[in-house]
Write an enzyme that holds these catalytic residues in place. Sequence first.
Site, short mmCIF file in Angstrom:
data_model
loop_
_atom_site.label_atom_id
_atom_site.label_comp_id
_atom_site.label_asym_id
_atom_site.label_seq_id
_atom_site.Cartn_x
_atom_site.Cartn_y
_atom_site.Cartn_z
N ARG A 1 0.84 -1.20 0.00
CA ARG A 1 0.00 0.00 0.00
C ARG A 1 0.86 1.24 0.00
NH1 ARG A 1 -3.70 1.21 5.18
NH2 ARG A 1 -1.67 1.69 6.07
N CYS B 1 0.10 5.49 0.63
CA CYS B 1 -0.91 6.45 1.09
C CYS B 1 -0.31 7.84 0.98
CB CYS B 1 -1.30 6.15 2.53
SG CYS B 1 -2.58 7.27 3.16
#
Length: 124
Positions: A101, A103
């Site tokens: 991930r 972000c």
Amino acid sequence: MKRVFTKDAPEAIGPYSQGMIVNNLFYSSGQIPLTKEMDIVEGGIEEQTHQVMSNVQAVLKEAGSSLDQVVKTTVFIKDMNQFPQINDVYGQYFSDHQPARSCVEVARLPKDVLIEIEVIALVS
């Protein structure tokens, strides 16, 4: 290449598709907290994150994939101070399976929403 479209998620709000399948990978467009009726979800970051994840699940299903097949997510948020709340909701969807991930905090998102998420996933 194959274009992915489902009525169970909001339609694209521009000249793009909800996602594309290339070989055995699904690439989603960014999903924002719109309902399939194209209404912005009321409430705060938790409610918006749940709606985004619901939209992600809908396009994944149409592509022949699922959250368990997600390889990478990219999360765009309006306020990094809301990261703990986003992370709590996100963790409800990715508990055992935890894809890579990124972000990032951004200045502005479409329709002035608080969050947008895109995914890359394996297709069976």
